[in-house]
Each structure stands twice: as structure tokens, then as C-alpha cells.
Design a protein around this motif. Structure first.
Motif, PDB file in Angstrom:
ATOM      1  N   LYS A   2       0.403  -1.387   0.195  1.00 12.63           N
ATOM      2  CA  LYS A   2      -0.047   0.139   0.027  1.00 12.63           C
ATOM      3  C   LYS A   2       1.213   1.420   0.106  1.00 12.63           C
ATOM      4  O   LYS A   2       0.563   2.472  -0.592  1.00 12.63           O
ATOM      5  N   TYR A   3       2.111   1.275   0.760  1.00 14.95           N
ATOM      6  CA  TYR A   3       3.257   2.572   0.792  1.00 14.95           C
ATOM      7  C   TYR A   3       4.085   2.901  -0.262  1.00 14.95           C
ATOM      8  O   TYR A   3       4.380   3.690   0.613  1.00 14.95           O
ATOM      9  N   LEU A   4       4.306   1.850  -0.766  1.00 17.48           N
ATOM     10  CA  LEU A   4       4.394   1.470  -1.654  1.00 17.48           C
ATOM     11  C   LEU A   4       5.369   3.454  -2.636  1.00 17.48           C
ATOM     12  O   LEU A   4       6.664   3.473  -2.804  1.00 17.48           O
ATOM     13  N   PRO A   5       4.415   3.896  -2.874  1.00 16.00           N
ATOM     14  CA  PRO A   5       3.835   5.231  -3.970  1.00 16.00           C
ATOM     15  C   PRO A   5       5.291   6.011  -3.012  1.00 16.00           C
ATOM     16  O   PRO A   5       5.877   7.036  -3.087  1.00 16.00           O
ATOM     17  N   THR A   6       4.673   6.019  -1.183  1.00 15.45           N
ATOM     18  CA  THR A   6       5.270   7.198  -0.324  1.00 15.45           C
ATOM     19  C   THR A   6       7.025   7.134  -0.299  1.00 15.45           C
ATOM     20  O   THR A   6       8.036   7.426  -0.199  1.00 15.45           O
ATOM     21  N   ILE A   7       7.045   5.513   0.281  1.00 13.80           N
ATOM     22  CA  ILE A   7       8.312   5.082  -0.102  1.00 13.80           C
ATOM     23  C   ILE A   7       9.157   5.624  -1.011  1.00 13.80           C
ATOM     24  O   ILE A   7      10.664   5.991  -0.911  1.00 13.80           O
ATOM     25  N   LEU A   8       9.028   5.354  -2.166  1.00 13.45           N
ATOM     26  CA  LEU A   8       9.388   5.691  -3.334  1.00 13.45           C
ATOM     27  C   LEU A   8       9.498   7.127  -3.312  1.00 13.45           C
ATOM     28  O   LEU A   8      11.242   7.822  -3.979  1.00 13.45           O
ATOM     29  N   VAL A   9       8.687   7.746  -2.659  1.00 13.86           N
ATOM     30  CA  VAL A   9       9.170   9.765  -2.986  1.00 13.86           C
ATOM     31  C   VAL A   9       9.853  10.123  -2.050  1.00 13.86           C
ATOM     32  O   VAL A   9      10.264  11.481  -1.625  1.00 13.86           O
ATOM     33  N   CYS A  10       9.465   9.814  -0.795  1.00 17.12           N
ATOM     34  CA  CYS A  10      10.648   9.914   0.024  1.00 17.12           C
ATOM     35  C   CYS A  10      12.162   9.127   0.446  1.00 17.12           C
ATOM     36  O   CYS A  10      13.100  10.006   0.501  1.00 17.12           O
ATOM     37  N   THR A  11      12.108   8.447  -0.815  1.00 16.62           N
ATOM     38  CA  THR A  11      13.127   8.301  -1.008  1.00 16.62           C
ATOM     39  C   THR A  11      14.329   8.852  -1.818  1.00 16.62           C
ATOM     40  O   THR A  11      15.033   9.320  -1.792  1.00 16.62           O
TER      41      THR A  11
ATOM     42  N   PHE B 217       4.960  19.495  -0.430  1.00 15.11           N
ATOM     43  CA  PHE B 217       3.617  19.135  -1.020  1.00 15.11           C
ATOM     44  C   PHE B 217       3.597  17.703  -0.935  1.00 15.11           C
ATOM     45  O   PHE B 217       2.537  17.105  -1.174  1.00 15.11           O
ATOM     46  N   ALA B 218       4.486  17.105  -2.725  1.00 18.59           N
ATOM     47  CA  ALA B 218       4.199  15.550  -3.300  1.00 18.59           C
ATOM     48  C   ALA B 218       4.609  14.928  -1.739  1.00 18.59           C
ATOM     49  O   ALA B 218       3.250  13.907  -1.790  1.00 18.59           O
ATOM     50  N   THR B 219       5.219  14.991  -1.073  1.00 19.56           N
ATOM     51  CA  THR B 219       5.043  13.697   0.039  1.00 19.56           C
ATOM     52  C   THR B 219       4.380  13.686   0.655  1.00 19.56           C
ATOM     53  O   THR B 219       4.047  12.362   0.600  1.00 19.56           O
ATOM     54  N   THR B 220       3.712  14.150   1.244  1.00 20.90           N
ATOM     55  CA  THR B 220       2.424  14.274   2.298  1.00 20.90           C
ATOM     56  C   THR B 220       1.056  13.693   1.109  1.00 20.90           C
ATOM     57  O   THR B 220       0.590  13.229   1.524  1.00 20.90           O
ATOM     58  N   MET B 221       0.809  14.535   0.394  1.00 13.50           N
ATOM     59  CA  MET B 221      -0.004  14.709  -0.766  1.00 13.50           C
ATOM     60  C   MET B 221      -0.001  12.924  -0.751  1.00 13.50           C
ATOM     61  O   MET B 221      -1.274  11.982  -1.133  1.00 13.50           O
ATOM     62  N   ILE B 222       1.067  12.731  -1.519  1.00 12.54           N
ATOM     63  CA  ILE B 222       0.973  11.109  -1.562  1.00 12.54           C
ATOM     64  C   ILE B 222       0.936  10.105  -0.264  1.00 12.54           C
ATOM     65  O   ILE B 222       0.270   8.912  -0.504  1.00 12.54           O
ATOM     66  N   LEU B 223       1.479  10.663   0.987  1.00 11.39           N
ATOM     67  CA  LEU B 223       0.273   9.629   1.737  1.00 11.39           C
ATOM     68  C   LEU B 223      -0.038   9.459   1.888  1.00 11.39           C
ATOM     69  O   LEU B 223      -0.907   8.448   2.593  1.00 11.39           O
ATOM     70  N   MET B 224      -0.437  10.578   1.847  1.00  8.62           N
ATOM     71  CA  MET B 224      -2.309  10.907   2.203  1.00  8.62           C
ATOM     72  C   MET B 224      -3.791   9.883   1.473  1.00  8.62           C
ATOM     73  O   MET B 224      -4.216   8.891   1.745  1.00  8.62           O
ATOM     74  N   LEU B 225      -2.705  10.688   0.315  1.00  9.71           N
ATOM     75  CA  LEU B 225      -3.534   9.166  -0.922  1.00  9.71           C
ATOM     76  C   LEU B 225      -3.699   7.791  -0.338  1.00  9.71           C
ATOM     77  O   LEU B 225      -4.976   7.317  -0.833  1.00  9.71           O
ATOM     78  N   ASN B 226      -2.294   7.452   0.384  1.00  9.61           N
ATOM     79  CA  ASN B 226      -1.997   5.912   0.083  1.00  9.61           C
ATOM     80  C   ASN B 226      -3.126   5.313   1.497  1.00  9.61           C
ATOM     81  O   ASN B 226      -3.333   4.478   1.814  1.00  9.61           O
ATOM     82  N   GLN B 227      -3.715   6.785   2.295  1.00  7.42           N
ATOM     83  CA  GLN B 227      -4.060   6.072   3.834  1.00  7.42           C
ATOM     84  C   GLN B 227      -5.144   5.795   3.663  1.00  7.42           C
ATOM     85  O   GLN B 227      -6.297   5.226   4.148  1.00  7.42           O
ATOM     86  N   THR B 228      -5.961   6.361   2.605  1.00  5.37           N
ATOM     87  CA  THR B 228      -6.912   6.383   2.170  1.00  5.37           C
ATOM     88  C   THR B 228      -7.507   6.130   0.613  1.00  5.37           C
ATOM     89  O   THR B 228      -8.836   6.234   0.225  1.00  5.37           O
ATOM     90  N   SER B 229      -6.468   5.463   0.569  1.00  3.78           N
ATOM     91  CA  SER B 229      -7.102   4.381  -0.381  1.00  3.78           C
ATOM     92  C   SER B 229      -7.460   5.083  -1.840  1.00  3.78           C
ATOM     93  O   SER B 229      -8.760   5.640  -2.580  1.00  3.78           O
ATOM     94  N   TYR B 230      -6.225   6.390  -1.628  1.00  5.09           N
ATOM     95  CA  TYR B 230      -6.833   7.199  -3.288  1.00  5.09           C
ATOM     96  C   TYR B 230      -7.790   8.023  -3.113  1.00  5.09           C
ATOM     97  O   TYR B 230      -9.045   8.496  -4.358  1.00  5.09           O
TER      98      TYR B 230
END
Length: 120
Positions: free
Chosen positions: A2-11, A42-55
């Protein structure tokens, strides 16, 4: 995962935060560095929140908002501390403020979107 996009953006943010930026071309745009910081967080937080809410298939909860805020601001703080110890980088309070501005803007955008998607 689920959190792969967040992990990639944080990396990506981590890599951009520790590389030697002396090799990058200079720009005439005033405060370009602060704009980049705001966009990255902004991008990091958006991706994280979208991951949390299943987009945004689910309504975001206060707990998820708090987590996204604390995680993103904490991550930004950690990056500034790390930069302080790198000889080719420097941590900055103004960068921290730009990071936090990006986090707050992302939360406002998500709240705005969810207000219309899930009216009170």
C-alpha cells in the motif's frame, strides 16, 4: 504494498536532500530552493494521504491527517538535520519553513477535495 508510492517519494526526497547540488545549474529564479522544498514536501504529504485513504475512496480521518502532518514535518526536520552534518549541504530554518509550508498546503488541498467529495 500500500505505501510503496510513499516510500518511493521519500527515497527520492532523501536522495535529493543529500546529493551535492554544486553540480546543478544555477537559476535566476529568486528563492527557487524554497519553491523546490515546498513542492517536494507537498508531494510527499499528498502521496502519503492518498495512500492512507486508498486514493480518496475513503474519507480521511483526523488521525490520518495528524499522522501525515507529523510524519512529513518530522521527515523534513530529519533531512535538515542530516544536511547540517554534510560538508556540501547546509540545514536551514528557512528550508524547514518551506518544507512545512508544503505539508500544510497538501493538507489544505486534501481537506478541500474531501469536503466536496464527502460533504458534512
Amino acid at each position: 504494498m500500500k505505501y510503496l508510492p510513499t516510500i518511493l517519494v521519500c527515497t527520492l526526497v532523501l536522495i535529493l536532500s543529500v546529493i551535492n547540488t554544486g553540480i546543478l545549474p544555477k537559476t535566476d529564479v529568486p528563492s527557487a530552493d524554497k519553491i523546490v522544498h515546498t513542492i517536494m514536501y507537498f508531494a510527499t504529504t499528498m502521496i502519503l494521504m492518498l495512500n492512507q485513504t486508498s486514493y480518496l475512496r475513503e474519507q480521511i480521518t483526523k488521525r490520518q491527517l495528524y499522522f501525515a502532518f507529523l510524519f512529513s514535518v518530522g521527515f523534513g526536520t530529519l533531512m535538515e538535520v542530516i544536511q547540517h552534518f554534510l560538508p556540501w549541504r547546509s540545514g536551514s530554518v528557512y528550508d524547514f519553513i518551506a518544507n512545512t509550508l508544503g505539508v500544510v498546503l497538501a493538507i489544505v488541498v486534501i481537506l478541500f477535495i474531501t469536503y466536496f467529495k464527502y460533504p458534512p
